[in-house]
Motif scaffolding. Structure first.
Motif, PDB file in Angstrom:
ATOM      1  N   MET A  85       0.199 -26.780   3.063  1.00 14.13           N
ATOM      2  CA  MET A  85      -0.166 -25.824   4.094  1.00 14.13           C
ATOM      3  C   MET A  85       0.060 -24.410   3.562  1.00 14.13           C
ATOM      4  O   MET A  85       1.076 -24.148   2.937  1.00 14.13           O
ATOM      5  N   ARG A  86      -0.887 -23.566   3.864  1.00 16.90           N
ATOM      6  CA  ARG A  86      -0.737 -22.174   3.439  1.00 16.90           C
ATOM      7  C   ARG A  86      -0.100 -21.363   4.559  1.00 16.90           C
ATOM      8  O   ARG A  86      -0.430 -21.535   5.728  1.00 16.90           O
ATOM      9  N   PHE A  87       0.791 -20.488   4.156  1.00 19.67           N
ATOM     10  CA  PHE A  87       1.469 -19.586   5.085  1.00 19.67           C
ATOM     11  C   PHE A  87       1.439 -18.184   4.516  1.00 19.67           C
ATOM     12  O   PHE A  87       1.507 -17.989   3.304  1.00 19.67           O
ATOM     13  N   MET A  88       1.345 -17.212   5.433  1.00 19.05           N
ATOM     14  CA  MET A  88       1.513 -15.812   5.054  1.00 19.05           C
ATOM     15  C   MET A  88       2.917 -15.404   5.480  1.00 19.05           C
ATOM     16  O   MET A  88       3.334 -15.681   6.598  1.00 19.05           O
ATOM     17  N   LEU A  89       3.630 -14.771   4.573  1.00 22.50           N
ATOM     18  CA  LEU A  89       4.897 -14.130   4.893  1.00 22.50           C
ATOM     19  C   LEU A  89       4.576 -12.649   4.957  1.00 22.50           C
ATOM     20  O   LEU A  89       4.203 -12.040   3.955  1.00 22.50           O
ATOM     21  N   LEU A  90       4.676 -12.080   6.134  1.00 16.44           N
ATOM     22  CA  LEU A  90       4.274 -10.688   6.363  1.00 16.44           C
ATOM     23  C   LEU A  90       5.507  -9.799   6.455  1.00 16.44           C
ATOM     24  O   LEU A  90       6.349  -9.982   7.343  1.00 16.44           O
ATOM     25  N   MET A  91       5.619  -8.848   5.552  1.00 20.92           N
ATOM     26  CA  MET A  91       6.757  -7.923   5.548  1.00 20.92           C
ATOM     27  C   MET A  91       6.468  -6.778   6.501  1.00 20.92           C
ATOM     28  O   MET A  91       5.464  -6.079   6.375  1.00 20.92           O
ATOM     29  N   ILE A  92       7.370  -6.592   7.468  1.00 22.70           N
ATOM     30  CA  ILE A  92       7.208  -5.539   8.471  1.00 22.70           C
ATOM     31  C   ILE A  92       8.438  -4.631   8.410  1.00 22.70           C
ATOM     32  O   ILE A  92       9.479  -4.942   8.990  1.00 22.70           O
ATOM     33  N   PRO A  93       8.353  -3.525   7.678  1.00 25.44           N
ATOM     34  CA  PRO A  93       9.484  -2.601   7.605  1.00 25.44           C
ATOM     35  C   PRO A  93       9.508  -1.657   8.809  1.00 25.44           C
ATOM     36  O   PRO A  93       8.496  -1.024   9.122  1.00 25.44           O
ATOM     37  N   GLN A  94      10.624  -1.587   9.472  1.00 29.68           N
ATOM     38  CA  GLN A  94      10.779  -0.696  10.626  1.00 29.68           C
ATOM     39  C   GLN A  94      10.831   0.752  10.145  1.00 29.68           C
ATOM     40  O   GLN A  94      11.468   1.062   9.147  1.00 29.68           O
ATOM     41  N   GLY A  95      10.136   1.653  10.829  1.00 30.25           N
ATOM     42  CA  GLY A  95      10.090   3.059  10.454  1.00 30.25           C
ATOM     43  C   GLY A  95       9.022   3.375   9.433  1.00 30.25           C
ATOM     44  O   GLY A  95       8.809   4.532   9.076  1.00 30.25           O
ATOM     45  N   TYR A  96       8.321   2.370   8.952  1.00 30.77           N
ATOM     46  CA  TYR A  96       7.306   2.538   7.910  1.00 30.77           C
ATOM     47  C   TYR A  96       6.068   3.268   8.421  1.00 30.77           C
ATOM     48  O   TYR A  96       5.338   3.886   7.654  1.00 30.77           O
ATOM     49  N   GLU A  97       5.855   3.208   9.726  1.00 32.02           N
ATOM     50  CA  GLU A  97       4.647   3.802  10.302  1.00 32.02           C
ATOM     51  C   GLU A  97       4.558   5.308  10.066  1.00 32.02           C
ATOM     52  O   GLU A  97       3.481   5.881  10.079  1.00 32.02           O
ATOM     53  N   THR A  98       5.695   5.962   9.818  1.00 28.15           N
ATOM     54  CA  THR A  98       5.695   7.406   9.577  1.00 28.15           C
ATOM     55  C   THR A  98       6.123   7.750   8.151  1.00 28.15           C
ATOM     56  O   THR A  98       6.412   8.904   7.857  1.00 28.15           O
ATOM     57  N   ALA A  99       6.148   6.755   7.249  1.00 27.22           N
ATOM     58  CA  ALA A  99       6.546   7.007   5.863  1.00 27.22           C
ATOM     59  C   ALA A  99       5.570   7.963   5.189  1.00 27.22           C
ATOM     60  O   ALA A  99       4.372   7.948   5.455  1.00 27.22           O
ATOM     61  N   ALA A 100       6.102   8.783   4.321  1.00 25.15           N
ATOM     62  CA  ALA A 100       5.263   9.721   3.562  1.00 25.15           C
ATOM     63  C   ALA A 100       4.287   8.959   2.677  1.00 25.15           C
ATOM     64  O   ALA A 100       4.573   7.845   2.229  1.00 25.15           O
ATOM     65  N   ALA A 101       3.154   9.561   2.412  1.00 28.44           N
ATOM     66  CA  ALA A 101       2.113   8.919   1.607  1.00 28.44           C
ATOM     67  C   ALA A 101       2.606   8.557   0.211  1.00 28.44           C
ATOM     68  O   ALA A 101       2.131   7.606  -0.395  1.00 28.44           O
ATOM     69  N   ASP A 102       3.578   9.293  -0.304  1.00 29.81           N
ATOM     70  CA  ASP A 102       4.074   9.035  -1.660  1.00 29.81           C
ATOM     71  C   ASP A 102       5.397   8.273  -1.673  1.00 29.81           C
ATOM     72  O   ASP A 102       6.077   8.202  -2.693  1.00 29.81           O
ATOM     73  N   ALA A 103       5.778   7.659  -0.553  1.00 29.93           N
ATOM     74  CA  ALA A 103       7.033   6.903  -0.465  1.00 29.93           C
ATOM     75  C   ALA A 103       6.991   5.698  -1.402  1.00 29.93           C
ATOM     76  O   ALA A 103       5.977   5.009  -1.500  1.00 29.93           O
ATOM     77  N   VAL A 104       8.096   5.470  -2.116  1.00 29.61           N
ATOM     78  CA  VAL A 104       8.213   4.320  -3.013  1.00 29.61           C
ATOM     79  C   VAL A 104       9.599   3.694  -2.832  1.00 29.61           C
ATOM     80  O   VAL A 104      10.552   4.369  -2.445  1.00 29.61           O
ATOM     81  N   PRO A 105       9.721   2.409  -3.126  1.00 25.17           N
ATOM     82  CA  PRO A 105      11.034   1.769  -3.016  1.00 25.17           C
ATOM     83  C   PRO A 105      11.951   2.200  -4.154  1.00 25.17           C
ATOM     84  O   PRO A 105      11.501   2.758  -5.158  1.00 25.17           O
ATOM     85  N   SER A 106      13.223   1.887  -4.007  1.00 21.89           N
ATOM     86  CA  SER A 106      14.196   2.217  -5.053  1.00 21.89           C
ATOM     87  C   SER A 106      14.073   1.230  -6.217  1.00 21.89           C
ATOM     88  O   SER A 106      13.491   0.149  -6.082  1.00 21.89           O
ATOM     89  N   VAL A 107      14.647   1.594  -7.343  1.00 21.11           N
ATOM     90  CA  VAL A 107      14.665   0.723  -8.516  1.00 21.11           C
ATOM     91  C   VAL A 107      15.356  -0.595  -8.167  1.00 21.11           C
ATOM     92  O   VAL A 107      14.895  -1.676  -8.552  1.00 21.11           O
ATOM     93  N   GLU A 108      16.434  -0.522  -7.411  1.00 20.19           N
ATOM     94  CA  GLU A 108      17.169  -1.725  -7.022  1.00 20.19           C
ATOM     95  C   GLU A 108      16.321  -2.636  -6.137  1.00 20.19           C
ATOM     96  O   GLU A 108      16.343  -3.865  -6.293  1.00 20.19           O
ATOM     97  N   GLN A 109      15.590  -2.038  -5.207  1.00 23.49           N
ATOM     98  CA  GLN A 109      14.718  -2.833  -4.340  1.00 23.49           C
ATOM     99  C   GLN A 109      13.622  -3.524  -5.148  1.00 23.49           C
ATOM    100  O   GLN A 109      13.315  -4.692  -4.913  1.00 23.49           O
ATOM    101  N   VAL A 110      13.045  -2.808  -6.090  1.00 21.03           N
ATOM    102  CA  VAL A 110      11.985  -3.385  -6.926  1.00 21.03           C
ATOM    103  C   VAL A 110      12.539  -4.527  -7.769  1.00 21.03           C
ATOM    104  O   VAL A 110      11.925  -5.590  -7.881  1.00 21.03           O
ATOM    105  N   ALA A 111      13.720  -4.342  -8.351  1.00 18.72           N
ATOM    106  CA  ALA A 111      14.323  -5.391  -9.175  1.00 18.72           C
ATOM    107  C   ALA A 111      14.613  -6.645  -8.348  1.00 18.72           C
ATOM    108  O   ALA A 111      14.324  -7.766  -8.783  1.00 18.72           O
TER     109      ALA A 111
END
Length: 133
Positions: free
Chosen positions: A1-27
């Motif tokens: 069965m296929r499932f989508m896991l959808l990431m919903i970050p709170q506060g993301y709706e107003t994030a700046a256009a150039d917002a990026v995650p931290s190095v730790e988050q990416v790792a």
């Protein structure tokens, strides 16, 4: 069965256009994605640019109306997704629980609707092409 896991970050709706995650988050997310891949369940997945770079198209009056982001009035915005193929909803939930999400993130688990899930009359209406897609 296929499932989508959808990431919903709170506060993301107003994030700046150039917002990026931290190095730790990416790792941490890279390690999670590697585990999904190495287990053989990962079909695909991507992060999305912030809503400030997007657009929404509504059809309230029967005509398309485009609104550019950001979308501060929105309560939840999609930040990314994974498509996985697992044996059950419970297994999909277990994978979602392993995600190194931060306290402001929610993962929604949704099963993908397969052609076979529809009753015969809807399958017939969709046609043979839909069965092959």
């Amino acid at each position: 069965m296929r499932f989508m896991l959808l990431m919903i970050p709170q506060g993301y709706e107003t994030a700046a256009a150039d917002a990026v995650p931290s190095v730790e988050q990416v790792a941490a997310m890279t390690a999670y994605n590697t585990a999904l891949f190495e287990s053989g369940v990962l079909i695909g997945g991507e992060g999305l640019h912030p809503p400030a770079t997007g657009a929404r198209i509504s059809f309230a009056d029967g005509k398309p109306r485009v609104v550019d982001g950001p979308f501060p009035q929105a309560k939840e915005m999609l930040g990314g997704y994974w498509m996985i193929d697992v044996a059950s909803r419970e297994v999909a939930i277990e994978w979602a629980k392993r995600c190194p999400a931060s306290p402001n993130e929610i993962i929604e688990v949704r099963r993908v609707q397969e052609f076979e899930d529809f009753p015969p009359e809807l399958q017939a209406a969709a046609g043979a092409e839909a069965a092959q897609a």
